[in-house]
Design a protein around this motif. Structure first.
Motif, mmCIF file in Angstrom:
data_model
loop_
_atom_site.group_PDB
_atom_site.id
_atom_site.type_symbol
_atom_site.label_atom_id
_atom_site.label_comp_id
_atom_site.label_asym_id
_atom_site.label_seq_id
_atom_site.Cartn_x
_atom_site.Cartn_y
_atom_site.Cartn_z
ATOM 1 N N GLU A 31 62.958 7.273 -4.704
ATOM 2 C CA GLU A 31 62.405 7.823 -5.946
ATOM 3 C C GLU A 31 63.355 8.903 -6.462
ATOM 4 O OE1 GLU A 31 58.215 8.800 -6.504
ATOM 5 O OE2 GLU A 31 59.020 8.334 -8.479
ATOM 6 N N ARG A 32 63.838 8.730 -7.688
ATOM 7 C CA ARG A 32 64.692 9.751 -8.301
ATOM 8 C C ARG A 32 63.838 10.634 -9.204
ATOM 9 N NH1 ARG A 32 70.699 8.891 -10.907
ATOM 10 N NH2 ARG A 32 71.034 11.060 -11.542
ATOM 11 N N ILE A 33 64.080 11.931 -9.127
ATOM 12 C CA ILE A 33 63.342 12.884 -9.965
ATOM 13 C C ILE A 33 64.123 13.101 -11.260
ATOM 14 C CG2 ILE A 33 62.595 15.293 -10.133
ATOM 15 C CD1 ILE A 33 62.273 15.243 -7.092
ATOM 16 N N PHE A 34 63.414 13.091 -12.376
ATOM 17 C CA PHE A 34 64.048 13.314 -13.679
ATOM 18 C C PHE A 34 63.464 14.549 -14.360
ATOM 19 C CE2 PHE A 34 64.685 8.762 -12.924
ATOM 20 C CZ PHE A 34 66.043 8.654 -13.175
ATOM 21 N N ASP A 35 64.355 15.258 -15.069
ATOM 22 C CA ASP A 35 63.930 16.425 -15.849
ATOM 23 C C ASP A 35 63.096 15.992 -17.053
ATOM 24 O OD1 ASP A 35 65.400 18.755 -14.689
ATOM 25 O OD2 ASP A 35 67.136 17.511 -15.175
ATOM 26 N N VAL A 36 62.285 16.913 -17.551
ATOM 27 C CA VAL A 36 61.623 16.709 -18.843
ATOM 28 C C VAL A 36 62.607 17.083 -19.953
ATOM 29 C CG1 VAL A 36 59.788 17.587 -20.347
ATOM 30 C CG2 VAL A 36 59.293 17.029 -17.955
ATOM 31 N N GLN A 37 63.322 18.202 -19.735
ATOM 32 C CA GLN A 37 64.267 18.694 -20.750
ATOM 33 C C GLN A 37 65.698 18.543 -20.224
ATOM 34 O OE1 GLN A 37 63.648 22.849 -21.633
ATOM 35 N NE2 GLN A 37 65.245 22.910 -23.183
ATOM 36 N N SER A 38 66.599 18.049 -21.086
ATOM 37 C CA SER A 38 67.995 17.814 -20.674
ATOM 38 C C SER A 38 68.670 19.090 -20.154
ATOM 39 C CB SER A 38 68.778 17.277 -21.869
ATOM 40 O OG SER A 38 70.162 17.352 -21.607
ATOM 41 N N ARG A 39 69.532 18.926 -19.141
ATOM 42 C CA ARG A 39 70.338 20.030 -18.615
ATOM 43 C C ARG A 39 71.813 19.819 -18.916
ATOM 44 N NH1 ARG A 39 67.418 23.279 -15.129
ATOM 45 N NH2 ARG A 39 65.371 22.480 -14.570
ATOM 46 N N GLN A 61 59.456 14.871 -14.685
ATOM 47 C CA GLN A 61 58.623 13.745 -15.114
ATOM 48 C C GLN A 61 57.727 13.293 -13.956
ATOM 49 O OE1 GLN A 61 60.911 10.698 -17.105
ATOM 50 N NE2 GLN A 61 62.152 12.212 -18.181
ATOM 51 N N PRO A 62 56.617 12.625 -14.257
ATOM 52 C CA PRO A 62 55.708 12.182 -13.188
ATOM 53 C C PRO A 62 56.418 11.259 -12.197
ATOM 54 C CG PRO A 62 54.693 11.903 -15.349
ATOM 55 C CD PRO A 62 56.120 12.278 -15.602
ATOM 56 N N VAL A 63 56.039 11.364 -10.924
ATOM 57 C CA VAL A 63 56.628 10.502 -9.901
ATOM 58 C C VAL A 63 55.683 9.339 -9.605
ATOM 59 C CG1 VAL A 63 58.050 12.293 -8.849
ATOM 60 C CG2 VAL A 63 55.687 12.003 -8.076
ATOM 61 N N LYS A 64 56.256 8.283 -9.005
ATOM 62 C CA LYS A 64 55.460 7.071 -8.757
ATOM 63 C C LYS A 64 54.992 6.967 -7.301
ATOM 64 C CE LYS A 64 58.077 4.500 -12.264
ATOM 65 N NZ LYS A 64 59.214 5.431 -12.471
ATOM 66 N N GLU A 65 55.841 7.395 -6.373
ATOM 67 C CA GLU A 65 55.544 7.194 -4.950
ATOM 68 C C GLU A 65 54.665 8.326 -4.404
ATOM 69 O OE1 GLU A 65 56.392 4.702 -3.009
ATOM 70 O OE2 GLU A 65 57.949 3.667 -4.142
ATOM 71 N N ASP A 66 53.839 7.964 -3.387
ATOM 72 C CA ASP A 66 52.998 8.942 -2.702
ATOM 73 C C ASP A 66 53.588 9.182 -1.310
ATOM 74 O OD1 ASP A 66 51.126 10.362 -1.333
ATOM 75 O OD2 ASP A 66 49.476 8.948 -1.655
ATOM 76 N N PRO A 67 54.170 10.368 -1.056
ATOM 77 C CA PRO A 67 54.815 10.586 0.250
ATOM 78 C C PRO A 67 53.859 10.534 1.437
ATOM 79 C CG PRO A 67 54.843 12.600 -1.079
ATOM 80 C CD PRO A 67 54.338 11.505 -1.959
ATOM 81 N N SER A 68 52.555 10.679 1.190
ATOM 82 C CA SER A 68 51.618 10.613 2.320
ATOM 83 C C SER A 68 51.545 9.193 2.897
ATOM 84 C CB SER A 68 50.227 11.100 1.907
ATOM 85 O OG SER A 68 49.639 10.196 1.010
ATOM 86 N N GLN A 69 52.068 8.226 2.152
ATOM 87 C CA GLN A 69 52.084 6.845 2.636
ATOM 88 C C GLN A 69 53.303 6.553 3.515
ATOM 89 O OE1 GLN A 69 49.417 4.772 2.013
ATOM 90 N NE2 GLN A 69 48.668 6.727 1.230
ATOM 91 N N TYR A 70 54.147 7.558 3.715
ATOM 92 C CA TYR A 70 55.403 7.364 4.464
ATOM 93 C C TYR A 70 55.438 8.257 5.697
ATOM 94 C CZ TYR A 70 57.052 4.796 0.410
ATOM 95 O OH TYR A 70 57.196 3.856 -0.581
ATOM 96 N N ASP A 71 56.008 7.723 6.774
ATOM 97 C CA ASP A 71 56.140 8.500 8.010
ATOM 98 C C ASP A 71 57.206 9.586 7.866
ATOM 99 O OD1 ASP A 71 54.235 6.987 9.469
ATOM 100 O OD2 ASP A 71 55.713 5.381 9.612
#
Ligand SMILES: Cc1cc2nc3c(=O)[nH]c(=O)nc-3n(C[C@H](O)[C@H](O)[C@H](O)COP(=O)(O)O)c2cc1C
Length: 171
Positions: A31-39, A61-71
């Motif tokens: 999962e890559r994290i993206f800014d809301v506002q450009s840097r 921006q909102p993320v898709k994955e739930d880390p609690s589902q991963y070891d």
């Protein structure tokens, strides 16, 4: 089933490059994290350095994955002002109660990785099972490959030793 997740932020794709290599080596979801506002540009650079120095979270921006589902969640960030990048700070703050185990990696001009790892450890509330720090010099010369291989080896050992919870298939 893959039970490792890589989550990273990258402004100029150095950290992205390492994330891709680790993902291939470990077989993790990404999962890559993206800014809301450009840097972008000089203003974006200065704003980023200041936010990081003040240890402020950045808007992401909102993320898709739930880390609690991963070891294992593997968190990656560039070093900004000898600190964690604000987008990764924001992510770690929002998800801090969902991490089972964590590993950290960063890219940097030359220094600050140790401090960044300390900040991430505080946010996550647990020590990393492995860390990886890569400089721009190592990226340019290609000298990073051995360090990445060692990080993958350590993480693969952790994944292999994970005890499957009843009701799921393990790793
Ligand atoms: C705002 C800003 C502050 C930075 N501060 C540092 C620093 O304190 N120490 C360092 O070694 N590199 C610093 N750098 C360099 C980045 O850590 C390095 O270029 C990193 O590889 C960028 O990763 P990315 O391409 O994934 O964004 C800084 C870069 C930016 C944009």
């Amino acid at each position: 089933m893959t039970k490792a997740l890589i989550v990273y932020y990258s402004r100029t794709n150095h950290t992205h490059k390492i994330a891709e290599l680790v993902a291939q080596g470990v077989g993790a979801n990404v999962e890559r994290i993206f800014d809301v506002q450009s840097r972008e540009g000089a203003f974006g650079y200065m704003r980023s350095g200041r936010e990081a120095m003040l240890q402020r979270p950045g808007r992401i921006q909102p993320v898709k994955e739930d880390p609690s589902q991963y070891d294992l969640t593997i968190l990656g960030s560039p070093v900004w002002s000898w600190s964690l990048s604000p987008p990764m700070r924001s992510y770690a703050l929002a998800q801090q109660h969902k991490f089972k185990r964590v590993a950290f990696f960063c890219t940097e001009g030359g220094s600050g990785g140790g401090r960044l790892f300390g900040q991430l450890q505080t946010l996550c509330g647990k020590p990393p099972v492995a860390t990886l720090e890569i400089t721009e010099g190592e990226l340019k010369s290609g000298e990073y490959a051995g360090k990445v291989r060692e990080f993958i080896r350590q993480i693969s050992g952790v994944i292999a030793s994970a005890v499957p919870e009843s009701g799921h298939q393990g790793l």
